[in-house]
Design a protein around this motif. Structure first.
Motif, mmCIF file in Angstrom:
data_model
loop_
_atom_site.group_PDB
_atom_site.id
_atom_site.type_symbol
_atom_site.label_atom_id
_atom_site.label_comp_id
_atom_site.label_asym_id
_atom_site.label_seq_id
_atom_site.Cartn_x
_atom_site.Cartn_y
_atom_site.Cartn_z
ATOM 1 N N CYS A 281 -3.409 -11.023 8.548
ATOM 2 C CA CYS A 281 -3.777 -10.355 7.301
ATOM 3 C C CYS A 281 -3.907 -11.341 6.152
ATOM 4 O O CYS A 281 -4.749 -11.158 5.255
ATOM 5 C CB CYS A 281 -2.753 -9.270 6.987
ATOM 6 N N ASP A 282 -3.085 -12.404 6.153
ATOM 7 C CA ASP A 282 -3.239 -13.446 5.127
ATOM 8 C C ASP A 282 -4.629 -14.084 5.223
ATOM 9 O O ASP A 282 -5.266 -14.372 4.199
ATOM 10 C CB ASP A 282 -2.159 -14.510 5.305
ATOM 11 N N ARG A 283 -5.090 -14.318 6.457
ATOM 12 C CA ARG A 283 -6.417 -14.897 6.647
ATOM 13 C C ARG A 283 -7.508 -13.965 6.121
ATOM 14 O O ARG A 283 -8.470 -14.395 5.482
ATOM 15 C CB ARG A 283 -6.648 -15.203 8.133
ATOM 16 N N ILE A 284 -7.358 -12.671 6.362
ATOM 17 C CA ILE A 284 -8.340 -11.695 5.886
ATOM 18 C C ILE A 284 -8.420 -11.719 4.356
ATOM 19 O O ILE A 284 -9.511 -11.691 3.767
ATOM 20 C CB ILE A 284 -7.978 -10.284 6.392
ATOM 21 N N VAL A 285 -7.260 -11.802 3.700
ATOM 22 C CA VAL A 285 -7.234 -11.830 2.236
ATOM 23 C C VAL A 285 -7.833 -13.126 1.720
ATOM 24 O O VAL A 285 -8.589 -13.133 0.730
ATOM 25 C CB VAL A 285 -5.792 -11.635 1.730
ATOM 26 N N ARG A 286 -7.521 -14.263 2.374
ATOM 27 C CA ARG A 286 -8.072 -15.549 1.937
ATOM 28 C C ARG A 286 -9.596 -15.574 2.044
ATOM 29 O O ARG A 286 -10.270 -16.261 1.273
ATOM 30 C CB ARG A 286 -7.482 -16.685 2.786
ATOM 31 N N GLU A 287 -10.131 -14.825 2.989
ATOM 32 C CA GLU A 287 -11.582 -14.769 3.154
ATOM 33 C C GLU A 287 -12.255 -13.944 2.060
ATOM 34 O O GLU A 287 -13.489 -13.828 2.043
ATOM 35 C CB GLU A 287 -11.933 -14.196 4.532
ATOM 36 N N GLY A 288 -11.440 -13.366 1.176
ATOM 37 C CA GLY A 288 -11.999 -12.608 0.063
ATOM 38 C C GLY A 288 -12.310 -11.157 0.396
ATOM 39 O O GLY A 288 -12.980 -10.479 -0.391
ATOM 40 N N ARG A 289 -11.838 -10.691 1.524
ATOM 41 C CA ARG A 289 -12.100 -9.296 1.890
ATOM 42 C C ARG A 289 -11.082 -8.386 1.207
ATOM 43 O O ARG A 289 -9.983 -8.823 0.841
ATOM 44 C CB ARG A 289 -12.041 -9.157 3.414
ATOM 45 N N PRO A 290 -11.423 -7.123 0.994
ATOM 46 C CA PRO A 290 -10.523 -6.212 0.278
ATOM 47 C C PRO A 290 -9.159 -6.087 0.952
ATOM 48 O O PRO A 290 -9.038 -6.197 2.172
ATOM 49 C CB PRO A 290 -11.278 -4.870 0.314
ATOM 50 N N LYS A 291 -8.152 -5.843 0.140
ATOM 51 C CA LYS A 291 -6.789 -5.706 0.664
ATOM 52 C C LYS A 291 -6.691 -4.556 1.667
ATOM 53 O O LYS A 291 -5.942 -4.624 2.639
ATOM 54 C CB LYS A 291 -5.828 -5.460 -0.502
ATOM 55 N N MET A 292 -7.500 -3.521 1.457
ATOM 56 C CA MET A 292 -7.445 -2.377 2.361
ATOM 57 C C MET A 292 -7.896 -2.766 3.772
ATOM 58 O O MET A 292 -7.427 -2.194 4.763
ATOM 59 C CB MET A 292 -8.317 -1.233 1.824
ATOM 60 N N VAL A 293 -8.794 -3.743 3.871
ATOM 61 C CA VAL A 293 -9.222 -4.218 5.189
ATOM 62 C C VAL A 293 -8.036 -4.820 5.927
ATOM 63 O O VAL A 293 -7.854 -4.605 7.129
ATOM 64 C CB VAL A 293 -10.364 -5.241 5.051
ATOM 65 N N ALA A 294 -7.212 -5.573 5.208
ATOM 66 C CA ALA A 294 -6.020 -6.170 5.814
ATOM 67 C C ALA A 294 -5.029 -5.096 6.238
ATOM 68 O O ALA A 294 -4.402 -5.198 7.301
ATOM 69 C CB ALA A 294 -5.370 -7.146 4.836
ATOM 70 N N ILE A 295 -4.881 -4.053 5.410
ATOM 71 C CA ILE A 295 -3.943 -2.982 5.750
ATOM 72 C C ILE A 295 -4.394 -2.250 7.014
ATOM 73 O O ILE A 295 -3.587 -1.972 7.916
ATOM 74 C CB ILE A 295 -3.805 -2.003 4.567
ATOM 75 N N VAL A 296 -5.686 -1.950 7.101
ATOM 76 C CA VAL A 296 -6.212 -1.276 8.291
ATOM 77 C C VAL A 296 -6.037 -2.163 9.521
ATOM 78 O O VAL A 296 -5.688 -1.684 10.613
ATOM 79 C CB VAL A 296 -7.689 -0.890 8.096
ATOM 80 N N ALA A 297 -6.273 -3.471 9.353
ATOM 81 C CA ALA A 297 -6.075 -4.395 10.467
ATOM 82 C C ALA A 297 -4.620 -4.378 10.920
ATOM 83 O O ALA A 297 -4.328 -4.399 12.124
ATOM 84 C CB ALA A 297 -6.490 -5.806 10.066
ATOM 85 N N ALA A 298 -3.694 -4.309 9.956
ATOM 86 C CA ALA A 298 -2.275 -4.250 10.295
ATOM 87 C C ALA A 298 -1.936 -2.950 11.028
ATOM 88 O O ALA A 298 -1.154 -2.947 11.988
ATOM 89 C CB ALA A 298 -1.427 -4.383 9.036
ATOM 90 N N MET A 299 -2.530 -1.833 10.598
ATOM 91 C CA MET A 299 -2.307 -0.559 11.274
ATOM 92 C C MET A 299 -2.768 -0.632 12.725
ATOM 93 O O MET A 299 -2.074 -0.194 13.655
ATOM 94 C CB MET A 299 -3.058 0.557 10.538
#
Length: 328
Positions: A281-299
């Motif tokens: 999820c840290d990588r997803i955020v560093r790529e500039g993608r929305p935080k919600m994308v990281a949350i869904v990935a975590a789910m």
């Protein structure tokens, strides 16, 4: 090869509209949605010369469960189908009218022409757990509604006092329910063992583990973890066509919404504490993608891990990721 005799059932709270398809012939009947009505339906089938049918009904919650159990006990095949499949089939048949009688024939035809999985009665302990967990979820929603009302700028001291009293009562019931849920799980060795495995995953609490066990009848019944993710509606849905339609991928949400709701806050926790989910999820955020994308990935990854610990029958261990589903 003889053609299957199909029975389509349109379920409502008080009645059942049925259509029996035998070859090119269709017969209609209506019975009450209770035990006497079920017996009446069985007598009608015998009058029609039918000993065994494949009965198909939509998954409409508790309204159809008693009928499904009755038909199964009578030796009939039973299929409980996602209503979205029936709706899509109706569209493919260019169905223009929607009545109970039309719906029952459509369901019968769907049952005759499409591949459907057969239903079997769930274990009593699983049904009890599901009802306890769902009642807790309902109380949590009511608690939030009352909290919102309390913060809505009310001027009446009496109303505010009643709301606070009601909130205390609801919280007491939630606490009692959570205790009963854990006691119920502890009384059944399989559920107890699986709950302990699920709780070994950072981010998944006893409450979340109970929801997963209650909403997913058997996690290991899925052939692979992708089927489980799709069942929860967390699988990506792409929208691409030619050169003009190219929309960002989103989750399908065609699945159990209760599972998605139960995984949201655990995913927030896993973003901080789970050693296999946090880097992703840290990588997803560093790529500039929305935080919600990281949350869904975590789910989604929490479901992967849940499937992994149960499949391999061992607690979560980040130093042995090879025993768990891939997280790429």
């Amino acid at each position: 090869m003889s053609e299957r005799v199909s029975l389509g059932v349109d379920v409502s709270k008080d009645s059942l509209d049925v259509c029996l398809l035998q070859g090119q012939e269709s017969r209609y009947y209506q019975v009450a949605n209770h035990d006497e009505g079920f017996a009446d339906l069985q007598r009608w089938l015998r009058k029609c010369g039918v000993k065994k049918v494949r009965a198909c009904l939509e998954a409409t919650g508790l309204y159809g469960e008693q009928l499904a159990e009755f038909m199964h006990k009578q030796g009939h095949e039973v299929a409980v189908v996602n209503p979205l499949r029936i709706k899509a089939y109706a569209a493919s048949q260019l169905t223009r009218n929607k009545t109970d009688r039309v719906d029952s024939k459509l369901i019968a035809d769907f049952c005759r022409t499409q591949e459907v999985g057969l239903w079997s009665p769930p274990p009593a302990e699983w049904r009890e757990l599901r009802e306890l967990v769902r009642h807790r979820s309902a109380l949590v929603r009511i608690r939030q509604q009352e909290r919102n009302r309390l913060c809505a700028g009310l001027h009446s001291d009496q109303v505010m006092a009643m709301l606070r009293e009601h909130l205390l009562f609801i919280q007491k019931q939630i606490d009692e329910l959570e205790k009963k849920i854990q006691e119920h799980i502890a009384q059944h060795p399989v559920q107890k063992h699986r709950a302990s495995l699920l709780c070994s995953i950072p981010g998944i609490s006893h409450v979340t583990a109970a929801v997963l066990l209650a909403e997913i009848r058997d996690l290991l019944a899925f052939d692979d973890v992708r089927e489980l993710v799709a069942y929860a509606g967390l699988n990506p849905r792409q929208q691409r066509s030619g050169s003009s339609v190219f929309s960002p991928s989103r989750i399908s949400k065609t699945g159990n919404a209760r599972i998605r709701a139960a995984l949201y806050w655990p995913a927030i926790s896993a973003l901080r504490s789970n050693p296999l989910i946090k880097p992703l999820c840290d990588r997803i955020v560093r790529e500039g993608r929305p935080k919600m994308v990281a949350i869904v990935a975590a789910m989604r990854k929490l479901l992967h891990l849940a499937y992994g610990v149960l499949k391999h029958d061992r607690p979560f261990n980040p130093s042995h990721p090879s025993t768990l589903p891939a997280l790429t």
